[in-house]
Scaffold this active site. Structure first.
Site, PDB file in Angstrom:
ATOM      1  N   HIS A 106      -9.714  -4.517   4.220  1.00  0.00           N
ATOM      2  CA  HIS A 106      -8.382  -4.153   4.711  1.00  0.00           C
ATOM      3  C   HIS A 106      -8.085  -4.443   6.176  1.00  0.00           C
ATOM      4  O   HIS A 106      -7.242  -3.779   6.771  1.00  0.00           O
ATOM      5  CB  HIS A 106      -8.142  -2.657   4.455  1.00  0.00           C
ATOM      6  CG  HIS A 106      -7.924  -2.348   3.005  1.00  0.00           C
ATOM      7  ND1 HIS A 106      -7.548  -1.116   2.549  1.00  0.00           N
ATOM      8  CD2 HIS A 106      -8.010  -3.141   1.906  1.00  0.00           C
ATOM      9  CE1 HIS A 106      -7.440  -1.144   1.228  1.00  0.00           C
ATOM     10  NE2 HIS A 106      -7.713  -2.364   0.819  1.00  0.00           N
ATOM     11  N   ASP A 116      -7.024 -12.005  -0.815  1.00  0.00           N
ATOM     12  CA  ASP A 116      -7.506 -10.933  -1.696  1.00  0.00           C
ATOM     13  C   ASP A 116      -8.495 -10.045  -0.958  1.00  0.00           C
ATOM     14  O   ASP A 116      -9.352 -10.530  -0.225  1.00  0.00           O
ATOM     15  CB  ASP A 116      -8.191 -11.529  -2.923  1.00  0.00           C
ATOM     16  CG  ASP A 116      -8.746 -10.427  -3.812  1.00  0.00           C
ATOM     17  OD1 ASP A 116      -7.973  -9.537  -4.188  1.00  0.00           O
ATOM     18  OD2 ASP A 116      -9.948 -10.432  -4.103  1.00  0.00           O
ATOM     19  N   ASP A 151     -10.402  -7.712  -2.566  1.00  0.00           N
ATOM     20  CA  ASP A 151     -11.234  -6.985  -3.529  1.00  0.00           C
ATOM     21  C   ASP A 151     -12.214  -7.844  -4.312  1.00  0.00           C
ATOM     22  O   ASP A 151     -12.436  -7.590  -5.497  1.00  0.00           O
ATOM     23  CB  ASP A 151     -10.320  -6.237  -4.512  1.00  0.00           C
ATOM     24  CG  ASP A 151      -9.404  -5.258  -3.795  1.00  0.00           C
ATOM     25  OD1 ASP A 151      -9.905  -4.261  -3.283  1.00  0.00           O
ATOM     26  OD2 ASP A 151      -8.188  -5.510  -3.735  1.00  0.00           O
ATOM     27  N   ASP A 202     -11.885   0.489   4.241  1.00  0.00           N
ATOM     28  CA  ASP A 202     -12.194  -0.466   3.179  1.00  0.00           C
ATOM     29  C   ASP A 202     -12.470  -1.815   3.849  1.00  0.00           C
ATOM     30  O   ASP A 202     -11.640  -2.308   4.616  1.00  0.00           O
ATOM     31  CB  ASP A 202     -10.997  -0.540   2.215  1.00  0.00           C
ATOM     32  CG  ASP A 202     -11.218  -1.475   1.045  1.00  0.00           C
ATOM     33  OD1 ASP A 202     -11.619  -2.630   1.276  1.00  0.00           O
ATOM     34  OD2 ASP A 202     -10.975  -1.060  -0.102  1.00  0.00           O
ATOM     35  N   TRP A 229      -4.693   6.583  -1.624  1.00  0.00           N
ATOM     36  CA  TRP A 229      -4.180   5.300  -1.155  1.00  0.00           C
ATOM     37  C   TRP A 229      -2.827   5.059  -1.813  1.00  0.00           C
ATOM     38  O   TRP A 229      -2.667   5.250  -3.007  1.00  0.00           O
ATOM     39  CB  TRP A 229      -5.134   4.145  -1.523  1.00  0.00           C
ATOM     40  CG  TRP A 229      -4.471   2.826  -1.213  1.00  0.00           C
ATOM     41  CD1 TRP A 229      -4.265   2.276   0.018  1.00  0.00           C
ATOM     42  CD2 TRP A 229      -3.846   1.947  -2.168  1.00  0.00           C
ATOM     43  NE1 TRP A 229      -3.555   1.092  -0.110  1.00  0.00           N
ATOM     44  CE2 TRP A 229      -3.293   0.875  -1.424  1.00  0.00           C
ATOM     45  CE3 TRP A 229      -3.698   1.968  -3.549  1.00  0.00           C
ATOM     46  CZ2 TRP A 229      -2.608  -0.176  -2.035  1.00  0.00           C
ATOM     47  CZ3 TRP A 229      -3.004   0.917  -4.164  1.00  0.00           C
ATOM     48  CH2 TRP A 229      -2.474  -0.140  -3.406  1.00  0.00           C
ATOM     49  N   HIS A 266     -15.362   2.057   1.708  1.00  0.00           N
ATOM     50  CA  HIS A 266     -15.175   1.282   0.486  1.00  0.00           C
ATOM     51  C   HIS A 266     -15.814  -0.067   0.721  1.00  0.00           C
ATOM     52  O   HIS A 266     -15.303  -0.852   1.519  1.00  0.00           O
ATOM     53  CB  HIS A 266     -13.680   1.066   0.199  1.00  0.00           C
ATOM     54  CG  HIS A 266     -13.047   2.162  -0.599  1.00  0.00           C
ATOM     55  ND1 HIS A 266     -11.756   2.120  -1.041  1.00  0.00           N
ATOM     56  CD2 HIS A 266     -13.560   3.331  -1.055  1.00  0.00           C
ATOM     57  CE1 HIS A 266     -11.486   3.232  -1.725  1.00  0.00           C
ATOM     58  NE2 HIS A 266     -12.566   3.983  -1.739  1.00  0.00           N
TER      59      HIS A 266
HETATM   60  C1  RNT Z   1      -6.196  -0.788  -2.433  1.00  0.00           C
HETATM   61  C2  RNT Z   1      -7.222   0.215  -2.017  1.00  0.00           C
HETATM   62  C3  RNT Z   1      -7.578   1.226  -3.067  1.00  0.00           C
HETATM   63  C4  RNT Z   1      -7.612   0.649  -4.476  1.00  0.00           C
HETATM   64  C5  RNT Z   1      -8.093   1.613  -5.529  1.00  0.00           C
HETATM   65  C6  RNT Z   1      -7.875   1.095  -6.898  1.00  0.00           C
HETATM   66  O1  RNT Z   1      -6.014  -1.775  -1.519  1.00  0.00           O
HETATM   67  O2  RNT Z   1      -8.375  -0.444  -1.572  1.00  0.00           O
HETATM   68  O3  RNT Z   1      -8.763   1.853  -2.734  1.00  0.00           O
HETATM   69  O4  RNT Z   1      -8.399  -0.501  -4.527  1.00  0.00           O
HETATM   70  O5  RNT Z   1      -7.532   2.834  -5.324  1.00  0.00           O
HETATM   71 ZN    ZN Z   2     -10.204   0.664  -1.147  1.00  0.00          ZN
END
Ligand code: RNT
Ligand code: ZN
Length: 423
Positions: A267, A299, A301, A264, A189, A291
């Protein structure tokens, strides 16, 4: 916390409820325990990495916020924390490292010169615990990433540096795979993108293709041992208008180069459904890396919880019986709460979603659908929501020898008091 007697009694009742709708809970438990989940090491230290000097570097549009005490400050503390987490999780786990968790002692080793030896502590630790390792090049949090561009940078020497980093990381991944006897998934990434309307959206994407092609051209790498994945994104902090490695870019790139596409959950546009994407993408992509994460406002995450996005995603994997075509990994970071608690909530929620997928009365639903009984399909889908899956989950935990329910909270509280509070 329920006693083992209560767990078994509740499970017997649940099992019969599931049998009534044609679901074999024994098979579901067995399979749910066998699917590896890759634990990201970076929740332990708020994505800081172990390089020195480190502070003040922009981390490429991802940011852990919060200041809860007890953050792991070195590799030993990270591994000690992960040991506690692993002890409290049911089923198979792997651990996912990022390149900037190399331990180089007093030596300063730049990213393009990393070697397997710099991960000796991690490897020894994984070997002793018989867990597989996954890996990620760290294309961020570095002076050569400060402009917001890495592999797509206009300057050839900067691209060269990051290409060399990617190549060294693949050698490390292959080394892990050989040493641990388990293929290593390496996820690429990059943060490259622009805050505001770039005049040229084309050239960086052309350069990114070239850079990745240079990375993946290495003939010494066995793709069966080093499994490359590429991860796209909608936007990041500081790359709100343009992300070079978008979903379309990587979907096309991964497919044309035989790589794994990483999806992810954080995303995409808020109304997009990753659950709906998998049956489309997987017509063409043999394998995907997932992911699990949780988007909240800007955000991407937050700690994973058992929300609809995660449930529906694994429900789709179950309905497509695509378990052997997906790699499951966690990707979240929260510095505002106990970090072990964050791991445990997120990893348990992910495995619960896997179990829930496997407990879906899919055959009955499909039968109703093909018989043209739309109302019956809907009624059974509604019924499935109230079936006693929590009793099946507790049984799964008991069989794995870990606390059921919220029984793990006591252990985390003890560790917080005895270890984290003293950091
Ligand atoms: C970032 C991606 C990636 C990171 C990691 C730390 O938006 O999701 O996977 O979170 O590599
Ligand atoms: Zn990710």
């Amino acid at each position: 916390m329920p006693s083992s007697k209560q767990i078994s009694a509740a499970y017997r009742l649940a099992r019969s409820d599931y049998t009534d709708v044609g679901v074999d809970t024994e098979a579901a438990i067995k399979q749910a325990l066998s699917i590896p989940i890759s634990l990201h090491c970076w929740q332990a230290d708020d994505v800081r990495g172990l390089e020195t000097p480190r502070d003040g570097l922009d981390s490429g549009g991802i940011m852990a916020t919060g200041s809860h005490f007890g953050r792991a400050r070195n590799g030993d503390e990270m591994r000690a924390d992960l040991d506690v987490v692993l002890k409290l999780l049911p089923g198979r786990q792997r651990v996912n490292l990022h390149a900037f968790y190399a331990e180089t002692g007093t030596e300063v080793v730049d990213r393009d010169e990393l070697e397997p030896a710099h991960f000796a502590n991690w490897l020894g630790w994984a070997q002793a615990r018989k867990i597989g390792l996954d890996f990620n090049p760290t294309y961020f949090a570095h002076p050569k990433a400060a402009s917001g561009f890495t592999l797509a940078h206009a300057d050839k020497s900067i691209r060269r540096f990051w290409i060399d980093h990617g190549r060294s990381c693949r050698r490390i991944a292959q080394y892990f795979a050989k040493k641990l006897g388990s293929p290593c998934v390496i996820n690429h990434w990059i943060p490259d993108g622009a805050k505001d309307a770039p005049a040229d959206r084309w050239a960086p994407r052309e350069r990114l293709v070239e850079s990745f092609d240079a990375i993946f051209a290495d003939r010494s790498i066995n793709r069966k041992l080093c499994i490359d994945a590429v991860e796209g994104k909608l936007f990041g902090l500081g790359s709100e208008d343009y992300v070079v490695g978008s979903q379309e870019f990587y979907s096309g790139y991964a497919q044309s180069r035989g790589l794994v596409l990483c999806l992810d959950l954080g995303h995409y546009h808020p109304t997009e459904s990753v659950a709906d994407k998998v049956s489309a993408l997987m017509q063409f992509h043999p394998r995907v890396l997932l992911h699990t994460s949780r988007p909240v406002r800007w955000d991407s995450d937050h700690v994973v919880i058992l929300d609809d996005a995660v449930r529906n995603l694994f429900l789709e994997i179950a309905r497509g019986d695509a378990w052997d075509r997906v790699f499951v990994a966690l990707d979240f970071f929260d510095a505002s709460i106990n970090r072990l608690g964050a791991y445990l909530v997120g990893a348990r929620a992910t495995r619960q979603a896997i179990l829930l997928g496997l407990l879906d009365p899919s055959e009955r639903l499909r039968a109703a659908e093909s018989a043209g009984c739309g109302h019956e399909r809907l009624a059974l889908m509604e019924l499935a929501k109230s079936l006693p899956w929590g009793a099946v989950w507790n049984e799964l935990c008991a069989r794995s020898g870990v606390p059921a329910g919220a029984g793990w909270l006591a252990e985390v509280a003890r560790y917080e008091r005895d270890v984290l509070a003293k950091r």
